[in-house]
Design an enzyme around this catalytic site. Structure first.
Site, PDB file in Angstrom:
ATOM      1  N   ASP A  13     -29.992 114.762 -43.580  1.00  0.00           N
ATOM      2  CA  ASP A  13     -30.291 113.462 -44.185  1.00  0.00           C
ATOM      3  C   ASP A  13     -29.442 113.177 -45.418  1.00  0.00           C
ATOM      4  OD1 ASP A  13     -32.460 113.270 -42.296  1.00  0.00           O
ATOM      5  OD2 ASP A  13     -33.594 114.584 -43.611  1.00  0.00           O
ATOM      6  N   LYS A  16     -25.014 111.216 -43.452  1.00  0.00           N
ATOM      7  CA  LYS A  16     -23.881 111.473 -42.544  1.00  0.00           C
ATOM      8  C   LYS A  16     -23.553 110.254 -41.697  1.00  0.00           C
ATOM      9  CE  LYS A  16     -25.550 115.289 -40.586  1.00  0.00           C
ATOM     10  NZ  LYS A  16     -26.608 115.723 -41.477  1.00  0.00           N
ATOM     11  N   GLY A  17     -24.607 109.523 -41.295  1.00  0.00           N
ATOM     12  CA  GLY A  17     -24.428 108.389 -40.380  1.00  0.00           C
ATOM     13  C   GLY A  17     -23.391 107.417 -40.879  1.00  0.00           C
ATOM     14  N   GLY A  40     -31.283 112.243 -37.064  1.00  0.00           N
ATOM     15  CA  GLY A  40     -31.588 110.832 -37.275  1.00  0.00           C
ATOM     16  C   GLY A  40     -30.502 110.212 -38.115  1.00  0.00           C
ATOM     17  N   HIS A  41     -29.663 109.410 -37.490  1.00  0.00           N
ATOM     18  CA  HIS A  41     -28.571 108.775 -38.222  1.00  0.00           C
ATOM     19  C   HIS A  41     -28.806 107.268 -38.277  1.00  0.00           C
ATOM     20  CE1 HIS A  41     -25.599 112.288 -37.295  1.00  0.00           C
ATOM     21  NE2 HIS A  41     -26.584 112.618 -38.077  1.00  0.00           N
ATOM     22  N   THR A  42     -28.804 106.731 -39.480  1.00  0.00           N
ATOM     23  CA  THR A  42     -28.975 105.287 -39.634  1.00  0.00           C
ATOM     24  C   THR A  42     -27.635 104.661 -39.940  1.00  0.00           C
ATOM     25  OG1 THR A  42     -31.175 105.673 -40.518  1.00  0.00           O
ATOM     26  CG2 THR A  42     -30.240 103.502 -40.900  1.00  0.00           C
ATOM     27  N   GLN A 223     -28.036 117.790 -38.498  1.00  0.00           N
ATOM     28  CA  GLN A 223     -28.723 118.680 -39.433  1.00  0.00           C
ATOM     29  C   GLN A 223     -27.728 119.129 -40.528  1.00  0.00           C
ATOM     30  OE1 GLN A 223     -29.359 119.708 -35.827  1.00  0.00           O
ATOM     31  NE2 GLN A 223     -30.715 117.979 -35.991  1.00  0.00           N
TER      32      GLN A 223
END
Ligand code: IMP
Length: 429
Positions: A13, A16-17, A40-42, A223
């Site tokens: 978190d 990275k996205g 979870g990439h936003t 991760q």
């Protein structure tokens, strides 16, 4: 022409996205090589927000996406995500998305085992995402995994399901959880196989061909190093290796092609799930970081634990992860603090230590040693050049570079793609 590998250096978190999205616009192919839909990439693109868990971020930029053999693939989650982004206007097809046919699958038994085991652990739970990641990797190593290519072969599938059920039903029954029938799994697979199989291919061979014809490849880690199954805060880790070396083995390219390794670090530190977190804050500063940083899990909505930047852990991640440069994110969250702290070392039973210990008992006992830096009042939000940054913020970045023994080569100052300060182009390195 170089490739680039992006990995997280904390507990995930790190933002990275956005960085991957920014780099993807300059790459031809974006490859996921480990993890699964626990990530979870936003991605914020104009007025659209894409939340990706399994698909490579490059798809948002119209680039070819690859899910490598090192990823564990839940066919249901895969198809649901394809459907979701398609509804948002993206074009996803087997031409633009290649899934390694030797990737191990996540099936409902894995999810059930993951959750039943976590429930049985009680206070000692790991805080997994409950998506079956761990059990799927265990099955891969135990040589009983069902892989994507198996879905096309009824006979193989038949005996593999027997093996899988022998293992999982024994465990589930022992844990007092409902077991599975072979027919239920067969029905599940029959429903999904015709839709996922067209994406399956010999991904390593296609990547090899693309690489030899000059394609720029971006390897997108999920991760982070502190969740790496060897180098992280074991056992409070995920079940894959998250270091850059895995970009090679998890996609089937040689280690020479991993390219420039960009480590992503938040300007402070967060963690979801259980496990040690030496610089964690339990005071108003922690609450402020959480609120300003919108620290809630993309996948689970779980609030993230917040703390000051831990230079010891990031230095460790730089070394074991093979990081060449750092992308520092969310600096603006620190705007307005009178004082900011950096964890520069630990004490363990009164003695100074400069690395994070391996044993869980020692990990629990380490106490952080903080250095205090004066904060800044000005905003860094949306800064697009070094000259836009307050002197104190530059001082903070310089001190971090010194402590982690790696240069900050990229700075992200808002969720917007263009609010990025580039010190060194990783593709040109
Ligand atoms: P698992 O990967 O679901 O087995 O969960 C193991 C640990 O890794 C838990 O502490 C999770 O919260 C953490 N984890 C897994 N994926 C991510 C991620 O993408 N970001 C942050 N933490 C994660």
């Amino acid at each position: 022409m170089s490739n680039v590998t992006v990995i997280g250096t904390q507990w995930g978190d790190e933002g990275k996205g956005k960085i991957v999205d920014w780099l993807a616009s300059r790459a031809d192919i974006v490859v996921r090589f480990q993890g699964g839909h626990n990530a979870g990439h936003t991605l914020v693109v104009g007025d659209q927000t894409y939340k990706l868990s399994l698909l490579p971020s490059g798809l948002v930029r119209g680039k070819t996406g690859v899910i490598g053999n090192g990823v564990v693939v839940d066919p249901e989650a895969f198809l649901a995500e394809v459907e979701r982004v398609t509804a948002q206007g993206l074009t996803v097809s087997p031409e633009t998305l290649w899934v390694a046919d030797n990737a191990a699958l996540i099936l409902p038994v894995h999810v059930a085992t993951d959750r039943a085991r976590e429930a049985a652990r009680g206070d000692r739970k790991i805080g997994t995402t409950g998506r079956g990641i761990g059990p799927a990797y265990e099955d891969k190593v135990a040589r009983r995994a069902i892989r994507l290519c198996d879905l096309a072969e009824e006979e193989t599938l038949d005996w593999k399901l027997d093996e899988l059920l022998l293992h999982h039903n024994t465990l589930l029954a022992g844990l007092g959880a409902p077991t599975f029938t072979k027919q239920a799994l067969k029905d599940h697979i029959a429903r999904l196989a015709p839709r996922i199989l067209p994406y399956g291919c010999t991904a390593w061979a296609r990547l090899d061909e693309a690489r030899r014809s000059g394609a720029r490849i971006l390897f997108e880690g999920a991760q982070a190093v502190m969740l790496d199954v060897d180098h992280g805060t074991y056992p409070f880790v995920t079940s894959s290796n998250t270091v850059a070396a895995v970009a090679a083995s998890g996609s089937g390219v040689g280690p020479a092609h991993v390219g420039f390794v960009l480590g992503i670090a938040k300007a402070y530190c967060t963690r979801v799930g259980e496990g040690p977190f030496p610089s964690e804050l339990f005071d108003v500063n922690g609450t402020t970081l959480g609120q300003r940083g919108h620290e809630f899990g993309t996948n689970t909505g779980r609030p993230r634990r917040c703390g000051w930047f831990d230079a010891v852990l990031v230095r460790q991640a730089v070394k074991v992860g093979g990081v060449n440069g750092i992308a520092l994110t969310k600096l603006d969250v620190l705007d307005g603090f009178d004082e900011i702290k950096i964890c520069t070392g630990y004490t363990l039973d009164g003695a100074a230590v400069s690395v994070f210990p391996s044993s869980p008992a020692a990990q629990k006992r380490v106490k952080p040693v903080f250095e205090t830096i004066q904060g800044w009042k000005e905003t860094t939000f949306g800064a697009r050049s070094w000259a836009d940054l307050p002197a104190q913020a530059i001082k903070y970045i310089r001190r971090i570079e010194e402590l982690i023994e790696a240069p900050v080569t990229l700075l992200s100052t808002s969720p917007e793609r263009d609010d990025t300060i580039l010190m060194r182009d990783p593709f040109e390195d």
